[in-house]
Enzyme design. Structure first.
Site, mmCIF file in Angstrom:
data_model
loop_
_atom_site.group_PDB
_atom_site.id
_atom_site.type_symbol
_atom_site.label_atom_id
_atom_site.label_comp_id
_atom_site.label_asym_id
_atom_site.label_seq_id
_atom_site.Cartn_x
_atom_site.Cartn_y
_atom_site.Cartn_z
ATOM 1 N N SER A 27 0.834 -1.203 0.000
ATOM 2 C CA SER A 27 0.000 0.000 0.000
ATOM 3 C C SER A 27 0.873 1.260 0.000
ATOM 4 O O SER A 27 1.607 1.490 -0.959
ATOM 5 C CB SER A 27 -0.954 -0.045 1.200
ATOM 6 O OG SER A 27 -1.992 0.892 1.063
ATOM 7 N N ASP A 58 -10.020 -5.629 -3.884
ATOM 8 C CA ASP A 58 -9.450 -4.555 -3.060
ATOM 9 C C ASP A 58 -10.282 -3.292 -3.221
ATOM 10 O O ASP A 58 -10.376 -2.726 -4.316
ATOM 11 C CB ASP A 58 -8.003 -4.301 -3.497
ATOM 12 C CG ASP A 58 -7.252 -3.334 -2.589
ATOM 13 O OD1 ASP A 58 -7.900 -2.654 -1.767
ATOM 14 O OD2 ASP A 58 -6.029 -3.260 -2.710
ATOM 15 N N HIS A 64 -7.415 -6.097 0.388
ATOM 16 C CA HIS A 64 -6.248 -5.216 0.387
ATOM 17 C C HIS A 64 -4.980 -5.857 0.966
ATOM 18 O O HIS A 64 -3.900 -5.282 0.832
ATOM 19 C CB HIS A 64 -6.590 -3.951 1.187
ATOM 20 C CG HIS A 64 -5.577 -2.862 1.100
ATOM 21 N ND1 HIS A 64 -5.219 -2.254 -0.094
ATOM 22 C CD2 HIS A 64 -4.818 -2.260 2.067
ATOM 23 C CE1 HIS A 64 -4.310 -1.329 0.134
ATOM 24 N NE2 HIS A 64 -4.040 -1.316 1.437
#
Length: 247
Positions: A74, A194, A223
């Site tokens: 991320s 996600d 995610h």
């Protein structure tokens, strides 16, 4: 190994399962980035992509490691790509997981909610529900552990992503020039479901800018592929990184 930006996130918390499986084969470094865990934000700084990139580069310099691969999740994916652009002679490979950093990527409603999640069980449960596709993973023990981590990190985290939060997505965006400077091979790993950094807006645009890139999409995955599909994720990681050793 660079963690993401959710409240309560730490290097050890993000990568513990992966590190336990790969630690006998690799020398793994999983720091808390500035503003997370036990790493403070330097006085006069708010955090941000430049600080986190310089921190990662400085850490590897301090450890005396001349060549290394970088895995980032991320926010950490954006930092990993920025590090590869800044240190093309040192970074051998990049694995960007559910990554941020793509040009023109919008702030998703789920990321906005995660950054705003209040420390405590309610905020922790809501955040975990947004992170995973398989809701069975949102157990009471997982909620309790995340709530404790959120409370511990709350004072530092409060300064990192205050509203309006779209500006922090913009701050983590990598320019076309920066992405073009990434010479290392890049593996993108993304969950098809996600909602935090959606596949179409977060990862697909990177194909226009990265010179040597491949993408692996995991179905029934949100995610956090390292948590939802740990065995397959470790296999992907090992196979991709092992190519340096084979050559």
């Amino acid at each position: 190994m660079l963690h993401g930006s959710g409240p309560g996130t730490t290097g050890s918390g993000a990568w513990a399962t992966t590190a336990q499986a790969l630690g006998t084969s690799w020398h793994l470094v999983a720091p808390d980035q500035a503003g997370f865990g036990r790493t403070p934000v330097p006085a006069g700084s708010r955090g941000g992509l430049r600080l986190w990139t310089e921190q990662a580069a400085g850490l590897m310099d301090a450890l005396g490691v001349e060549y290394y691969a970088v895995v980032g999740h991320s926010m950490g994916g954006a930092v990993a790509l920025a590090l590869a652009a800044a240190r093309p002679q040192q970074v051998t490979r990049v694995v960007a997981v559910s990554t941020m950093g793509a040009p023109a990527a919008p702030l998703s409603a789920d990321l906005d909610a995660i950054w705003a999640a209040p420390a405590g069980p309610l905020g922790a449960r809501d955040m975990l529900r947004r992170l995973v596709f398989d809701q069975a993973l949102v157990t009471d023990s997982a909620v309790d552990a995340r709530a404790a981590a959120m409370r511990a990190g709350a004072p530092a985290f409060a300064s990192l992503f205050p509203p309006p939060r779209a500006r922090w997505v913009d701050e983590l965006t990598l320019s076309a020039q920066t992405l073009a400077a990434v010479r290392a091979p890049v593996l993108l790993v993304h969950g098809a479901e996600d909602r935090v950094t959606p596949l179409d807006t977060a990862t697909r645009p990177l194909f226009e800018h990265l010179a040597d890139v491949r993408l692996h999409v995991l179905g029934r995955c949100g995610h956090v592929p390292a948590i939802e599909h740990p065995h397959e994720f470790r296999q992907l990681l090992s196979c991709f990184l092992r190519r340096d050793r084979d050559h």
